[in-house]
Scaffold this active site. Structure first.
Site, PDB file in Angstrom:
ATOM      1  N   THR A  13       0.793  -1.204   0.096  1.00 24.98           N
ATOM      2  CA  THR A  13       0.043  -0.082   0.005  1.00 24.98           C
ATOM      3  C   THR A  13       0.979   1.256   0.182  1.00 24.98           C
ATOM      4  O   THR A  13       2.036   1.182   0.522  1.00 24.98           O
ATOM      5  CB  THR A  13      -0.938  -0.048   1.171  1.00 24.98           C
ATOM      6  OG1 THR A  13      -0.237   0.226   2.479  1.00 24.98           O
ATOM      7  CG2 THR A  13      -1.709  -1.234   1.404  1.00 24.98           C
ATOM      8  N   GLY A  14       0.411   2.439  -0.721  1.00 29.85           N
ATOM      9  CA  GLY A  14       1.283   3.430  -0.811  1.00 29.85           C
ATOM     10  C   GLY A  14       2.500   3.028  -1.604  1.00 29.85           C
ATOM     11  O   GLY A  14       3.538   3.355  -1.085  1.00 29.85           O
ATOM     12  N   GLY A  15       2.443   2.503  -2.566  1.00 31.18           N
ATOM     13  CA  GLY A  15       3.613   1.991  -3.257  1.00 31.18           C
ATOM     14  C   GLY A  15       4.129   2.569  -4.544  1.00 31.18           C
ATOM     15  O   GLY A  15       5.017   2.369  -5.271  1.00 31.18           O
ATOM     16  N   GLY A  18       8.060   7.179  -2.697  1.00 30.84           N
ATOM     17  CA  GLY A  18       8.533   7.051  -1.314  1.00 30.84           C
ATOM     18  C   GLY A  18       9.204   5.738  -1.059  1.00 30.84           C
ATOM     19  O   GLY A  18       9.544   4.848  -1.793  1.00 30.84           O
ATOM     20  N   ILE A  19       8.700   5.483   0.412  1.00 26.11           N
ATOM     21  CA  ILE A  19       9.279   4.079   0.770  1.00 26.11           C
ATOM     22  C   ILE A  19       8.668   3.010   0.329  1.00 26.11           C
ATOM     23  O   ILE A  19       9.123   1.987  -0.062  1.00 26.11           O
ATOM     24  CB  ILE A  19       9.039   4.077   2.379  1.00 26.11           C
ATOM     25  CG1 ILE A  19      10.022   5.160   2.972  1.00 26.11           C
ATOM     26  CG2 ILE A  19       9.257   2.844   3.106  1.00 26.11           C
ATOM     27  CD1 ILE A  19       9.768   5.570   4.399  1.00 26.11           C
ATOM     28  N   GLY A  20       7.335   3.092   0.080  1.00 31.41           N
ATOM     29  CA  GLY A  20       6.537   1.910  -0.582  1.00 31.41           C
ATOM     30  C   GLY A  20       7.020   1.871  -1.739  1.00 31.41           C
ATOM     31  O   GLY A  20       7.045   0.621  -2.502  1.00 31.41           O
ATOM     32  N   SER A 138       7.795   3.393  12.723  1.00 31.84           N
ATOM     33  CA  SER A 138       8.569   4.872  12.521  1.00 31.84           C
ATOM     34  C   SER A 138       9.179   4.455  13.770  1.00 31.84           C
ATOM     35  O   SER A 138       8.790   4.250  14.824  1.00 31.84           O
ATOM     36  CB  SER A 138       7.793   5.958  12.410  1.00 31.84           C
ATOM     37  OG  SER A 138       8.730   6.902  12.473  1.00 31.84           O
ATOM     38  N   TYR A 151       0.827  11.734  15.330  1.00 28.57           N
ATOM     39  CA  TYR A 151       1.484  10.745  14.316  1.00 28.57           C
ATOM     40  C   TYR A 151       2.490   9.693  15.152  1.00 28.57           C
ATOM     41  O   TYR A 151       2.175   8.496  14.751  1.00 28.57           O
ATOM     42  CB  TYR A 151       2.447  11.497  13.356  1.00 28.57           C
ATOM     43  CG  TYR A 151       3.267  10.507  12.602  1.00 28.57           C
ATOM     44  CD1 TYR A 151       2.777   9.924  11.611  1.00 28.57           C
ATOM     45  CD2 TYR A 151       4.582  10.391  12.976  1.00 28.57           C
ATOM     46  CE1 TYR A 151       3.714   9.056  10.801  1.00 28.57           C
ATOM     47  CE2 TYR A 151       5.603   9.686  12.020  1.00 28.57           C
ATOM     48  CZ  TYR A 151       5.224   9.086  11.039  1.00 28.57           C
ATOM     49  OH  TYR A 151       5.871   8.315  10.237  1.00 28.57           O
TER      50      TYR A 151
HETATM   51  N1  LIG Z   1       9.956   9.438   5.305  1.00 27.60           N
HETATM   52  C1  LIG Z   1      10.284   9.221   6.496  1.00 27.60           C
HETATM   53  O1  LIG Z   1      11.158   9.790   6.817  1.00 27.60           O
HETATM   54  C2  LIG Z   1       9.421   8.261   7.336  1.00 27.60           C
HETATM   55  C3  LIG Z   1       9.924   7.861   8.629  1.00 27.60           C
HETATM   56  C4  LIG Z   1       9.352   6.904   9.323  1.00 27.60           C
HETATM   57  C5  LIG Z   1       8.187   6.370   8.881  1.00 27.60           C
HETATM   58  N2  LIG Z   1       7.728   6.724   7.474  1.00 27.60           N
HETATM   59  C6  LIG Z   1       6.435   6.147   7.372  1.00 27.60           C
HETATM   60  O2  LIG Z   1       6.675   5.405   5.925  1.00 27.60           O
HETATM   61  C7  LIG Z   1       5.488   5.440   5.214  1.00 27.60           C
HETATM   62  C8  LIG Z   1       5.572   6.162   3.933  1.00 27.60           C
HETATM   63  O3  LIG Z   1       6.339   7.396   3.924  1.00 27.60           O
HETATM   64  P1  LIG Z   1       6.737   8.262   2.771  1.00 27.60           P
HETATM   65  O4  LIG Z   1       7.550   9.054   3.440  1.00 27.60           O
HETATM   66  O5  LIG Z   1       7.528   7.549   1.857  1.00 27.60           O
HETATM   67  O6  LIG Z   1       5.545   9.052   2.145  1.00 27.60           O
HETATM   68  P2  LIG Z   1       5.414   9.695   0.731  1.00 27.60           P
HETATM   69  O7  LIG Z   1       6.887  10.000   0.379  1.00 27.60           O
HETATM   70  O8  LIG Z   1       4.393  10.980   1.007  1.00 27.60           O
HETATM   71  O9  LIG Z   1       4.798   8.646   0.007  1.00 27.60           O
HETATM   72  C9  LIG Z   1       3.390   8.211   0.319  1.00 27.60           C
HETATM   73  C10 LIG Z   1       2.947   7.238  -0.870  1.00 27.60           C
HETATM   74  O10 LIG Z   1       1.851   6.627  -0.128  1.00 27.60           O
HETATM   75  C11 LIG Z   1       0.691   6.918  -1.055  1.00 27.60           C
HETATM   76  N3  LIG Z   1      -0.195   7.573  -0.007  1.00 27.60           N
HETATM   77  C12 LIG Z   1      -0.315   8.149   0.877  1.00 27.60           C
HETATM   78  N4  LIG Z   1      -1.365   8.278   1.661  1.00 27.60           N
HETATM   79  C13 LIG Z   1      -2.189   7.104   1.092  1.00 27.60           C
HETATM   80  C14 LIG Z   1      -3.277   6.789   1.290  1.00 27.60           C
HETATM   81  N5  LIG Z   1      -4.029   7.243   2.362  1.00 27.60           N
HETATM   82  N6  LIG Z   1      -3.779   5.502   0.686  1.00 27.60           N
HETATM   83  C15 LIG Z   1      -2.915   5.063  -0.440  1.00 27.60           C
HETATM   84  N7  LIG Z   1      -1.936   5.571  -0.702  1.00 27.60           N
HETATM   85  C16 LIG Z   1      -1.310   6.535   0.148  1.00 27.60           C
HETATM   86  C17 LIG Z   1       1.293   8.038  -1.963  1.00 27.60           C
HETATM   87  O11 LIG Z   1       0.413   8.149  -3.154  1.00 27.60           O
HETATM   88  P3  LIG Z   1      -0.867   9.067  -3.088  1.00 27.60           P
HETATM   89  O12 LIG Z   1      -0.464  10.529  -2.685  1.00 27.60           O
HETATM   90  O13 LIG Z   1      -1.090   9.127  -4.735  1.00 27.60           O
HETATM   91  O14 LIG Z   1      -2.032   8.336  -2.546  1.00 27.60           O
HETATM   92  C18 LIG Z   1       2.656   7.592  -2.014  1.00 27.60           C
HETATM   93  O15 LIG Z   1       2.798   6.910  -3.212  1.00 27.60           O
HETATM   94  C19 LIG Z   1       4.480   6.173   5.859  1.00 27.60           C
HETATM   95  O16 LIG Z   1       3.745   5.017   6.850  1.00 27.60           O
HETATM   96  C20 LIG Z   1       5.275   6.944   6.765  1.00 27.60           C
HETATM   97  O17 LIG Z   1       4.538   7.194   8.374  1.00 27.60           O
HETATM   98  C21 LIG Z   1       8.177   7.588   6.988  1.00 27.60           C
END
Ligand SMILES: NC(=O)c1ccc[n+]([C@@H]2O[C@H](COP(=O)([O-])OP(=O)(O)OC[C@H]3O[C@@H](n4cnc5c(N)ncnc54)[C@H](OP(=O)(O)O)[C@@H]3O)[C@@H](O)[C@H]2O)c1
Length: 245
Positions: A13-15, A18-20, A138, A151
């Site tokens: 999910t969320g692939g 970013g991380i996904g 996280s 969060y």
């Molecule tokens: N980046 C960090 O430093 C960090 C650190 C710790 C944990 N995390 C965790 O890692 C995960 C991903 O974070 P990220 O930084 O990679 O985020 P990101 O860069 O904002 O990317 C998020 C991805 O998930 C999708 N997404 C967001 N909300 C969604 C929803 N409600 N339903 C379906 N898809 C959704 C987005 O596409 P759309 O916008 O098109 O939906 C995008 O593909 C999160 O759970 C976050 O809490 C991140």
């Protein structure tokens, strides 16, 4: 050399970014047939091409239960099962104590806790013996971060849910683990913290660099594959040592 996820079906999910995206790419490169979700169709289309190996993109909001049903109906029809389930979609933004709004609370909890909980529960009939479930937590789940209390508490909730879920699923032969990213360079992170603020963050990380989606892809591949066959209920920090002091 044989691929670690050859013949496996993975859902991330969320692939689409970013991380996904890093996780989905690592899974597909090691042989998995991957299904990714995201809300923006255009991002999904781009990611499907970049990930390759027959990846499917399904437009779905991870906080919407009807969308989750639609995702699993499609996966069931296309593949019949899910060997690797990576529930990664999450929402984060700064909101200072004293200014926390109901909308902020609802969006954060509906995506990170409610959506994740039902995504796991609804997937259960599709998870065969040997399946691996990876939940993106996280390091915020066990550390204080100014203006990130809501969060951080959702990520603590994910870690807590897993402790009970490994008992609730006893006998099914499935593993559930939490992957804890540290500060990871993603579109979401870069939106939260402008590039000018990055050196200050990097200063706090023993490996002196931000984490990347590729770093998390490698760790997720480990948790997805048989190499972690006896690892269950843990949290794996992929943070360059940032949370150790
Ligand atoms: N980046 C960090 O430093 C960090 C650190 C710790 C944990 N995390 C965790 O890692 C995960 C991903 O974070 P990220 O930084 O990679 O985020 P990101 O860069 O904002 O990317 C998020 C991805 O998930 C999708 N997404 C967001 N909300 C969604 C929803 N409600 N339903 C379906 N898809 C959704 C987005 O596409 P759309 O916008 O098109 O939906 C995008 O593909 C999160 O759970 C976050 O809490 C991140």
């Amino acid at each position: 050399m044989s691929k670690k996820l050859e013949g496996k079906i993975a859902v991330v999910t969320g692939g689409s970014a970013g991380i996904g995206f890093g996780i989905a790419k690592a899974f597909a490169a090691d042989g998995a047939k991957v299904v990714i979700t995201g809300r923006r169709q255009e991002e999904l289309n781009k990611a499907v091409v970049e990930i390759g190996n027959g990846t499917i993109g399904i437009q779905a909001d991870a906080s919407n239960l009807a969308d989750l049903d639609r995702v699993y109906d499609t996966v069931k029809a296309q593949h019949g099962r899910i060997d690797v389930l990576a529930l990664n979609a999450g929402f984060y933004e700064f909101m200072k104590l004293g200014e926390i709004t109901e909308a902020h609370y609802d969006k954060t909890y509906n995506t990170n806790v409610k959506g994740l909980l039902f995504a796991f529960q609804k997937a259960l009939p599709l998870l065969p013996k040997g399946a691996s479930v990876i939940l993106t937590g996280s390091i915020a789940g066990f550390r204080g971060i100014p203006a990130m209390s809501v969060y951080s508490s959702t990520k603590a909730a994910i870690r807590s849910l897993v402790r009970s879920w490994i008992l609730d699923t006893k006998g099914l032969g499935i593993r559930i683990n939490v992957l804890n990213p540290g500060h990871t360079s993603t579109p979401g992170f870069n939106n939260l913290l402008p590039a000018a603020a990055h050196p200050g963050v990097i200063e706090t990380i023993p490996l002196s660099r931000l984490c990347t989606p590729e770093d998390l892809g490698k760790a997720a591949l480990f948790l997805a594959s048989d190499e972690s066959a006896y690892i269950n209920g843990i949290e794996l920090d992929v943070d360059g040592g940032a949370a150790q002091f």
